[in-house]
Design an enzyme around this catalytic site. Structure first.
Site, PDB file in Angstrom:
ATOM      1  NE  ARG A  44      12.070  11.477  -8.566  1.00 41.18           N
ATOM      2  CZ  ARG A  44      12.431  11.110  -9.656  1.00 41.18           C
ATOM      3  NH1 ARG A  44      12.369  10.439 -10.628  1.00 41.18           N
ATOM      4  NH2 ARG A  44      13.993  11.508  -9.369  1.00 41.18           N
ATOM      5  CE  LYS A 134       7.073   6.870   6.377  1.00 41.18           C
ATOM      6  NZ  LYS A 134       6.135   6.956   4.986  1.00 41.18           N
ATOM      7  CE  LYS A 217       1.954   8.113   8.116  1.00 41.72           C
ATOM      8  NZ  LYS A 217       2.557   8.750   6.787  1.00 41.72           N
TER       9      LYS A 217
HETATM   10  P1  13P Z   1      -0.564   6.682   2.805  1.00 46.36           P
HETATM   11  O1  13P Z   1      -1.189   7.738   3.268  1.00 46.36           O
HETATM   12  O2  13P Z   1      -0.567   6.736   1.565  1.00 46.36           O
HETATM   13  O3  13P Z   1      -1.115   4.743   3.336  1.00 46.36           O
HETATM   14  O4  13P Z   1       1.143   7.006   3.071  1.00 46.36           O
HETATM   15  C1  13P Z   1       1.594   7.094   4.308  1.00 46.36           C
HETATM   16  C2  13P Z   1       2.522   7.178   4.570  1.00 46.36           C
HETATM   17  O5  13P Z   1       3.831   7.940   4.476  1.00 46.36           O
HETATM   18  C3  13P Z   1       2.847   5.444   4.865  1.00 46.36           C
HETATM   19  O6  13P Z   1       3.958   5.480   5.107  1.00 46.36           O
END
Ligand code: 13P
Length: 336
Positions: A44, A134, A217
Site C-alpha cells: 500500500r 476530509k 467537495k
Molecule cells: P473518487 O474520486 O474516486 O470518487 O474519490 C474521491 C473521494 O475522496 C471520495 O471520498
C-alpha cells in the site's frame, strides 16, 4: 484574509487539485485485489509513495488526502509521509471520519460516524503534519431518498466536524456525496444535490464555521448510472455550475469535485467544461481518487518495479486534470 482562507487557496492555486489517496484499508484492498496485487502495508505504501514522488506532484497536486495508516508510515528514505509530501511542495491532509454506517430510523441510508474523540484525534493528526482534513457524507437517490433524516443528520455531523477542525487550525473539506448509483434523471440529481448542499451550509453557519476556510467537495450533476436518459458533458457542466451558484455561499473559496465512478476521461472533460462555464468566484478544481489513480494502478500492477512508467501515467493524469481546472484541457493534449 484568515490563515485558513490562505491555506484553502494555496491548496487549489494555479489549477492545482487534490489527490484523494485516503482509501481505507478495506477499500484499498479491493482496489489492489482487482489488479491481483496482495494488499500488505508494504504494497500500500509502495504504490502511494510512487505517486507522491512523481514529477507533477509539485505543480499539479496542492494537497494529498491520507488515511490513518499512511500518515503514520514512513517513505523509503525514512521520512514521515507528511514531511515527504511537504518537502515536495504539496500539503498533507487526513480523512478523519470513521466511515458511513446504517442510519437508525432509515436503514437503507447511511450516516457518517467519527465525532467521538475527534478533537483529540485532530490534535494527533496535526502533530503528524496534517494541515487539512476530509469527512464524507453519502446519500443515495431514489423516489424517497435522500430522506430529510439523512440530509439533516449528515449535515449536522459535517458541521460539527468542520467546527472542530477549524478549532484545531486546519481546513475542513466538506464532502456531501450524492451517489451516481441508480436510474434517476439528471434533474433529480440536481434537485437532491441542491437540497443536500443547502442544508450543509445552513448547519455550517449555525456551528459558526468560517466559510472562507472551507473547501467543498461535491459530486457533479449526472444522470444515474442505470438511467436511459444520460445527458451531455455540456449539460452536466452547466447544471453543476448552476447548482453550486444557487447553493454555495460566496465566502467559500474553493470547490474540489470528487470523481465518483466517472471514467478518468469523463471526469477530466467535465471539469474542463465546468471551468469554461464557471461564472462564479469559486475556484473549481478536483479532489479525485479513482480518476487520478486508476490507470497508474493498472500499469503498476503489471510490474511493481516499473516506478518511472507508473509515474509517467500518473503525471499525465495529474497534468490533464490541472489543465481542466483552468479550462485549458483539450482532446489533442490528452492524446499527446
Ligand atoms: P473518487 O474520486 O474516486 O470518487 O474519490 C474521491 C473521494 O475522496 C471520495 O471520498
Amino acid at each position: 484574509m484568515t490563515e485558513l482562507n490562505k491555506l484553502a487557496l494555496k491548496i487549489l492555486e494555479n489549477g492545482k487539485g487534490i489527490l484523494a489517496a485516503d482509501e481505507s484499508t478495506g477499500t484499498m484492498t479491493k482496489r489492489l485485489q482487482s489488479v491481483k496485487i496482495v494488499s500488505t502495508a508494504e504494497n500500500r505504501i509502495l504504490f502511494r509513495e510512487t505517486l507522491f514522488s512523481s514529477k507533477e506532484m509539485k505543480e499539479c497536486i496542492g494537497g494529498v488526502i491520507l488515511y490513518d495508516e499512511t500518515i503514520k508510515q514512513n517513505a523509503s528514505n525514512g521520512k514521515n509521509i507528511s514531511k515527504f509530501i511537504s518537502d515536495i511542495g504539496s500539503i498533507a491532509g487526513i480523512k478523519v471520519d470513521t466511515g458511513a454506517k446504517q442510519l437508525a430510523g432509515s436503514p437503507d441510508e447511511k450516516i457518517t460516524e467519527g465525532l467521538d474523540g475527534l478533537r483529540e484525534r485532530l490534535k494527533e493528526y496535526s502533530k503528524l503534519g496534517a494541515k487539512f482534513t476530509k469527512w464524507r457524507g453519502v446519500y443515495n437517490i431514489s423516489d424517497k431518498y435522500p430522506s430529510k433524516l439523512s440530509i439533516d443528520t449528515n449535515a449536522h455531523a459535517l458541521a460539527r466536524y468542520a467546527a472542530l477542525v477549524q478549532e484545531c487550525n486546519m481546513v475542513p473539506i466538506v464532502e456531501p456525496e450524492v451517489l451516481m448509483d441508480g436510474d434517476h434523471s439528471a434533474d433529480d440529481c440536481f434537485e437532491k444535490t441542491s437540497a443536500v448542499i443547502k442544508k450543509c451550509f445552513e448547519e455550517l453557519i449555525l456551528h459558526k464555521v468560517d466559510l472562507s476556510g472551507v473547501i467543498l467537495k461535491p459530486n457533479m450533476i449526472l444522470a444515474g448510472n442505470d438511467s436511459k436518459n444520460q445527458i451531455t458533458n455540456e449539460e452536466t457542466a452547466k447544471l453543476t455550475v448552476k447548482c453550486l451558484k444557487e447553493s454555495v455561499p460566496n465566502e467559500v473559496p474553493g470547490i474540489a469535485f470528487l470523481s465518483g465512478g466517472q471514467t478518468e476521461l469523463q471526469a477530466t472533460e467535465n471539469l474542463n467544461l465546468i471551468n469554461k462555464f464557471n461564472d462564479t468566484n469559486f475556484i473549481m478544481s478536483y479532489s479525485y481518487g479513482r480518476a487520478l489513480q486508476q490507470s497508474a494502478l493498472k500499469h503498476w500492477a503489471k510490474d511493481v518495479k516499473d516506478i518511472q512508467g507508473t509515474q509517467k501515467v500518473f503525471d499525465h493524469r495529474a497534468r490533464m486534470c490541472t489543465l481542466a481546472a483552468q479550462g485549458k484541457w483539450s482532446k489533442e493534449l490528452e492524446n499527446n
